[in-house]
Scaffold this active site. Sequence first.
Site, PDB file in Angstrom:
ATOM      1  N   CYS A 175      20.271 -18.989   6.789  1.00  0.00           N
ATOM      2  CA  CYS A 175      21.684 -18.785   6.437  1.00  0.00           C
ATOM      3  C   CYS A 175      22.281 -17.573   7.120  1.00  0.00           C
ATOM      4  CB  CYS A 175      21.839 -18.579   4.933  1.00  0.00           C
ATOM      5  SG  CYS A 175      21.206 -19.945   3.995  1.00  0.00           S
TER       6      CYS A 175
ATOM      7  N   CYS B 237      24.700 -10.639   1.323  1.00  0.00           N
ATOM      8  CA  CYS B 237      26.048 -10.751   1.901  1.00  0.00           C
ATOM      9  C   CYS B 237      27.077  -9.856   1.202  1.00  0.00           C
ATOM     10  CB  CYS B 237      26.522 -12.186   1.863  1.00  0.00           C
ATOM     11  SG  CYS B 237      25.389 -13.308   2.681  1.00  0.00           S
TER      12      CYS B 237
ATOM     13  N   LYS C  94      28.791 -13.827  11.732  1.00  0.00           N
ATOM     14  CA  LYS C  94      29.308 -15.196  11.596  1.00  0.00           C
ATOM     15  C   LYS C  94      30.258 -15.527  12.743  1.00  0.00           C
ATOM     16  CE  LYS C  94      27.284 -16.694   7.859  1.00  0.00           C
ATOM     17  NZ  LYS C  94      26.406 -17.867   7.878  1.00  0.00           N
TER      18      LYS C  94
ATOM     19  N   GLU D  37      24.820 -24.299  19.762  1.00  0.00           N
ATOM     20  CA  GLU D  37      24.087 -25.165  18.828  1.00  0.00           C
ATOM     21  C   GLU D  37      24.982 -25.631  17.684  1.00  0.00           C
ATOM     22  OE1 GLU D  37      23.240 -22.156  19.776  1.00  0.00           O
ATOM     23  OE2 GLU D  37      21.085 -21.963  20.172  1.00  0.00           O
TER      24      GLU D  37
ATOM     25  N   GLU E 183      27.910 -16.654  15.268  1.00  0.00           N
ATOM     26  CA  GLU E 183      27.364 -17.971  14.901  1.00  0.00           C
ATOM     27  C   GLU E 183      28.377 -19.079  15.171  1.00  0.00           C
ATOM     28  OE1 GLU E 183      24.879 -19.398  11.080  1.00  0.00           O
ATOM     29  OE2 GLU E 183      26.999 -19.148  10.679  1.00  0.00           O
TER      30      GLU E 183
ATOM     31  N   SER F 273      14.129 -22.529   8.913  1.00  0.00           N
ATOM     32  CA  SER F 273      14.701 -23.793   8.455  1.00  0.00           C
ATOM     33  C   SER F 273      15.630 -24.359   9.517  1.00  0.00           C
ATOM     34  CB  SER F 273      15.493 -23.535   7.171  1.00  0.00           C
ATOM     35  OG  SER F 273      16.356 -24.617   6.928  1.00  0.00           O
TER      36      SER F 273
ATOM     37  N   GLU G  90      17.672 -27.822   2.273  1.00  0.00           N
ATOM     38  CA  GLU G  90      16.607 -26.849   2.465  1.00  0.00           C
ATOM     39  C   GLU G  90      15.475 -27.019   1.451  1.00  0.00           C
ATOM     40  OE1 GLU G  90      18.223 -23.139   3.576  1.00  0.00           O
ATOM     41  OE2 GLU G  90      16.304 -22.122   3.679  1.00  0.00           O
TER      42      GLU G  90
ATOM     43  N   GLU H  38      13.444 -29.787   2.637  1.00  0.00           N
ATOM     44  CA  GLU H  38      12.660 -29.325   3.781  1.00  0.00           C
ATOM     45  C   GLU H  38      11.437 -28.528   3.306  1.00  0.00           C
ATOM     46  OE1 GLU H  38      14.915 -26.707   6.284  1.00  0.00           O
ATOM     47  OE2 GLU H  38      13.743 -27.181   8.073  1.00  0.00           O
TER      48      GLU H  38
END
Lengths: 574, 155
Positions: free
Chosen positions: A299, A503, A358, A366, A361, A319, A279, A282
């Site tokens: 994230c 988190c 999560k 993807e 996710e 990102s 990152e 990037e």
Amino acid sequence: MSITINVNGNKIEAKAGETVLNVLSDHGIKVPTLCHLKNMFPTGSCRMCVVEHKNTDKLITSCSAIVEEGMEILTHSPRVTEARKVIVELLLSNHPDDCLYCVRNGNCELQGLSQELCVTERRIQGRRNKLPIDTSSVSILRDPEKCILCGRCVRVCEEIMGVACIDISKRGSQSIVSTAFDKGLNTSSCVNCGQCIMVCPTGALTEQSHFAEIKEALSDPNKKVVIQYAPAISVSVAEEFGLEAGKDIAGIMNAALRKIGFDYVFDTSFAADLTIMEESSELIKRITENKNLPLITSCCPAWVKYAEEFVPELIPNISSCKSPQQMAGAIIKSYFADKVHIKKEDIYSVSIMPCTAKKFEGQREEMTNKGISDVDAVLTTREFVKFVKLFGINMHEMQGETADSPLGIRTSAGKLFGASGGVAEAAIRTAYHTLTGSELVKFKIPEIRGLKGQKETQLQIGDLKIGVAVVNGLANAKKLLDEIKAGRKDIHFIEIMACPGGCVGGGGQPINLDEQAVKDRIQSLYRIDDTESIKVSHKNPDVIILYNEFLGKPLGKKSHELLHTEYQKRDVII
Amino acid sequence: MNEQTKKILNKYLHADRDSLIPILQEIQESEGWLSESSLTEVGRHLNMPVSKVYGVATFYNQFRFQPQGKFHIQVCRGTACHVLGSATVLQEIQKALKIKVGETTKDGLFSLEIVACIGTCGLAPVININGNFHAGVTTESLSEIIESYKEKINI
């Protein structure tokens, strides 16, 4: 201005303009509440917080009543406790009787209050609403039968998250909390953050459990079961096992997870370091090419879904890095699998996350590689605690162990991911090194630390001036993103975490979370950063080896294939 | 977007959420009911989450979420009608047509609504079907009334 009120015969000083409830709790007088949420506008809908107002001889809701000079209040008079008891009895009148089987058995607020108020029989029979459980979401289960319509979930979803995918619909005895058109949560704009679960007083909202699948995998001799845990976990569970709150128990967790039967134990913070390598490169690339700025972190899966639904025009700014969970998953099923000579099909990859999003996710298309998921199952912090207890592990007797190599070493920068501002701080540390060739003199960036919803700073790195913004709580993100869309140009890098505090305050954390617990956990993460010697991701020896042996360089071909992804606009009812 | 809905929303160009109920009323007036797509459009127009629009709309008995049937039955549940048995009348209609209040039969023929008082207490218990009043309704007369409307279709 200070005024005096009389509570239960004692004089108490109170600040003008404060609510009676706040004054009482500041003086250690506990008044039960069900719909109240600290720091949010009172609704007074549950009536649990009633107190006797002697001046008018009325019962008033202390959450919404403002203190007045000369006010006389009784908080536990027979009239008050009887009223509260009837309220609980009425709430229980149509509530299922299956406490023993309920996921919240033992930490249910309704159960606690019925005990406290000595409710011992079902005096009032109400008609149950008999509505089916909404199992449509991969992260969150909704059981309308257990809902007491306190409205906390509705308010958190709207006011903290800015999502508002649920509201109270219909009226009277027909009222329910529902999505638009009463459809499944999966078709709504729900971002799976789980903050609704954190405020739900009963078992009406819980996570989708992956318990059974994981137990099955553990008992399958043909499967190698690996587990990773997020940076926030090891500082969030100590109190659940009777250890000192906020303490970092990573070593004990490693030992416990091996004892349960996991074949390999990894620290997701390693993958957080890896995320930083990708990152920060990037970020530098986008700044030098002046393309798709500001760069926004990816994230947080709740934020990513929010962006796909509410601000699809900013998707190019997000990102392309996968989150640490998914990076760890991808590396486990490629580099690690090769290294230990296991076929990736035979690996069952589990993660422990402070997060319900999560789970969503983990099953995203993807996040697969040739049809194989990077991560197979996700446990929330709550489920992890249950798992440890289920396997009869005594955390007090565990000797600390290290995580497994080659994804075992982490830096304190990776660990910072658990707190709001941590990703930005870690990324800046490494970006500084990449751009200038030297290390920062002071690693700490205090302007972007702490619990505030929106934090900003301007940093000079070599010739570049970089504006960094950090937000937590998606409603705060919306405000900042509106500024960006309106043309604000001084911000180059934005870290967005959906949950308040980051988190450590995630929707998968132990219930009954208060602000102090979040602060303790953040402090614990900062203590790790203060005391440990490797404070930058690019000095993680395992990360260096991983690039030398396998990945090549950040943003290289292999990285692109395994560690990066892209997102698309999502059509849902918003 | 539906042309009618567009026209209505255009009248409320700079409106905020205060205008929600008048807008919903106008849409129902013109279309006979509130569809999912029109509620979604209203939400977008007022910059309000659709869950909220749905929450408000479902609070009020006046709003329908299914298109009206060819024959729209209003059952008076005012005091006089109640005393003379309108609860039974309502129950019988629901049984006969297999719909609940606010719903429409699958064939699209009948829809059912409760009204507070039609103002013809002398005719209690009374029902109103497409503007025709049926006075002193009983279980027996009810099935005849329903049959008579079904026959209208067959002719």
